[in-house]
Design a protein around this motif. Structure first.
Motif, PDB file in Angstrom:
ATOM      1  N   TRP A  86     -26.516  16.917  33.818  1.00  0.00           N
ATOM      2  CA  TRP A  86     -27.029  15.831  33.380  1.00  0.00           C
ATOM      3  C   TRP A  86     -27.750  15.369  34.593  1.00  0.00           C
ATOM      4  CZ3 TRP A  86     -25.047  10.502  34.117  1.00  0.00           C
ATOM      5  CH2 TRP A  86     -25.905   9.362  33.400  1.00  0.00           C
ATOM      6  N   LYS A 138     -30.494  10.358  33.688  1.00  0.00           N
ATOM      7  CA  LYS A 138     -31.363   9.536  32.883  1.00  0.00           C
ATOM      8  C   LYS A 138     -30.438   9.067  31.864  1.00  0.00           C
ATOM      9  CE  LYS A 138     -35.504  11.966  33.886  1.00  0.00           C
ATOM     10  NZ  LYS A 138     -36.822  12.830  32.903  1.00  0.00           N
ATOM     11  N   GLN A 145     -29.178   7.989  28.347  1.00  0.00           N
ATOM     12  CA  GLN A 145     -29.301   8.550  26.990  1.00  0.00           C
ATOM     13  C   GLN A 145     -29.105   7.523  25.877  1.00  0.00           C
ATOM     14  OE1 GLN A 145     -30.310  11.944  26.525  1.00  0.00           O
ATOM     15  NE2 GLN A 145     -30.531  11.630  28.863  1.00  0.00           N
ATOM     16  N   PRO A 146     -29.544   7.838  24.680  1.00  0.00           N
ATOM     17  CA  PRO A 146     -29.324   6.962  23.786  1.00  0.00           C
ATOM     18  C   PRO A 146     -27.729   6.680  23.462  1.00  0.00           C
ATOM     19  CG  PRO A 146     -30.701   8.738  22.866  1.00  0.00           C
ATOM     20  CD  PRO A 146     -30.330   9.020  24.336  1.00  0.00           C
ATOM     21  N   LYS A 191     -23.828   7.218  25.053  1.00  0.00           N
ATOM     22  CA  LYS A 191     -23.024   7.290  26.479  1.00  0.00           C
ATOM     23  C   LYS A 191     -22.356   8.725  26.272  1.00  0.00           C
ATOM     24  CE  LYS A 191     -23.382   3.457  28.814  1.00  0.00           C
ATOM     25  NZ  LYS A 191     -24.493   3.782  29.758  1.00  0.00           N
ATOM     26  N   TRP A 212     -23.681  11.472  25.626  1.00  0.00           N
ATOM     27  CA  TRP A 212     -24.714  12.537  26.311  1.00  0.00           C
ATOM     28  C   TRP A 212     -24.650  12.281  27.814  1.00  0.00           C
ATOM     29  CZ3 TRP A 212     -29.444  12.051  22.422  1.00  0.00           C
ATOM     30  CH2 TRP A 212     -29.031  12.388  21.353  1.00  0.00           C
ATOM     31  N   GLU A 213     -24.204  11.490  28.336  1.00  0.00           N
ATOM     32  CA  GLU A 213     -24.555  11.193  29.915  1.00  0.00           C
ATOM     33  C   GLU A 213     -23.380  11.603  30.677  1.00  0.00           C
ATOM     34  OE1 GLU A 213     -24.944   6.811  30.175  1.00  0.00           O
ATOM     35  OE2 GLU A 213     -26.450   6.816  29.278  1.00  0.00           O
ATOM     36  N   ALA A 259     -26.354  16.545  21.824  1.00  0.00           N
ATOM     37  CA  ALA A 259     -27.065  16.005  22.908  1.00  0.00           C
ATOM     38  C   ALA A 259     -28.545  16.717  22.867  1.00  0.00           C
ATOM     39  CB  ALA A 259     -26.334  16.321  24.496  1.00  0.00           C
ATOM     40  N   HIS A 260     -29.436  15.852  22.786  1.00  0.00           N
ATOM     41  CA  HIS A 260     -30.755  16.195  22.544  1.00  0.00           C
ATOM     42  C   HIS A 260     -31.220  16.776  23.943  1.00  0.00           C
ATOM     43  CE1 HIS A 260     -32.046  13.725  18.784  1.00  0.00           C
ATOM     44  NE2 HIS A 260     -31.032  14.648  18.641  1.00  0.00           N
ATOM     45  N   TRP A 261     -30.907  16.138  24.925  1.00  0.00           N
ATOM     46  CA  TRP A 261     -31.499  16.679  26.455  1.00  0.00           C
ATOM     47  C   TRP A 261     -31.085  17.922  26.615  1.00  0.00           C
ATOM     48  CZ3 TRP A 261     -28.325  18.457  30.273  1.00  0.00           C
ATOM     49  CH2 TRP A 261     -26.962  18.079  30.154  1.00  0.00           C
ATOM     50  N   TRP A 262     -29.814  18.196  26.183  1.00  0.00           N
ATOM     51  CA  TRP A 262     -29.535  19.688  26.486  1.00  0.00           C
ATOM     52  C   TRP A 262     -30.181  20.681  25.765  1.00  0.00           C
ATOM     53  CZ3 TRP A 262     -27.460  24.276  25.120  1.00  0.00           C
ATOM     54  CH2 TRP A 262     -26.355  25.026  26.126  1.00  0.00           C
TER      55      TRP A 262
END
Length: 174
Positions: A19, A22, A24-25, A27, A29-30, A43-46
């Protein structure tokens, strides 16, 4: 994303991606995650990182070969599947979603069988110990109405006694 990424070796089962720190919307996802964790949490970032690693040219080739939507990753390379509000332009029909799932369940997509099997495993939820339910949530525009806020719940319900049979139920709801 997962079938293409696994099939092309852009990600490996169990491989943890860091990660970037940043906010994230959510927790959940963080944190660092592997594909399983990213799938379970959404998790969108992934998945955005995976999309960038795969690249738009490969996506165009794969989506066309899969007969997925209009067959092109229209829009932002890291959000083309997330609908117009996120800068994406992939349009799908409900039937197309169900057809993709049916072909995935039968390992008939033009991708490695091991990648298709791995994604089926990610999608699996046990329901009452007798039936398997495959679940795929997606946010895309619909060919039918081109709306901005269409979400999908796509699945397959199968009986262990009838694996791979025409008796399996494949569905797509939007």
């Amino acid at each position: 994303l997962a079938v293409i990424g696994l099939s092309d070796g852009k990600v490996k089962p169990g491989e943890v991606w860091k990660w970037d720190g940043k906010v994230q919307p959510f927790k959940a996802w963080e944190q660092d995650m592997d594909l399983n964790g990213a799938w379970r949490s959404g998790a969108h970032w992934w998945f955005q990182r995976l999309a960038v690693a795969i690249g738009p040219d490969r996506f165009k080739q794969a989506l066309s070969a899969f007969h997925y939507g209009q067959g092109a990753p229209i829009g932002k390379p890291d959000a083309f599947w997330m609908g117009p509000a996120a800068g994406g332009g992939l349009f799908l029909s409900t039937r197309n979603q169900a057809d993709i799932l049916r072909r995935l369940a039968r390992a008939e997509l033009p991708a490695s069988p091991s990648a298709q099997g791995a994604v089926q495993g990610l999608m699996l939820d046990q329901v009452h110990g007798k039936t398997e339910l495959y679940d795929l949530g997606a946010n895309c525009s619909s060919i039918a109405d081109a709306s901005r806020d269409v979400s999908w719940w796509v699945g397959r319900i199968k009986s262990p006694e009838k694996t791979g049979s025409a008796q399996d139920l494949v569905f797509a709801l939007s």
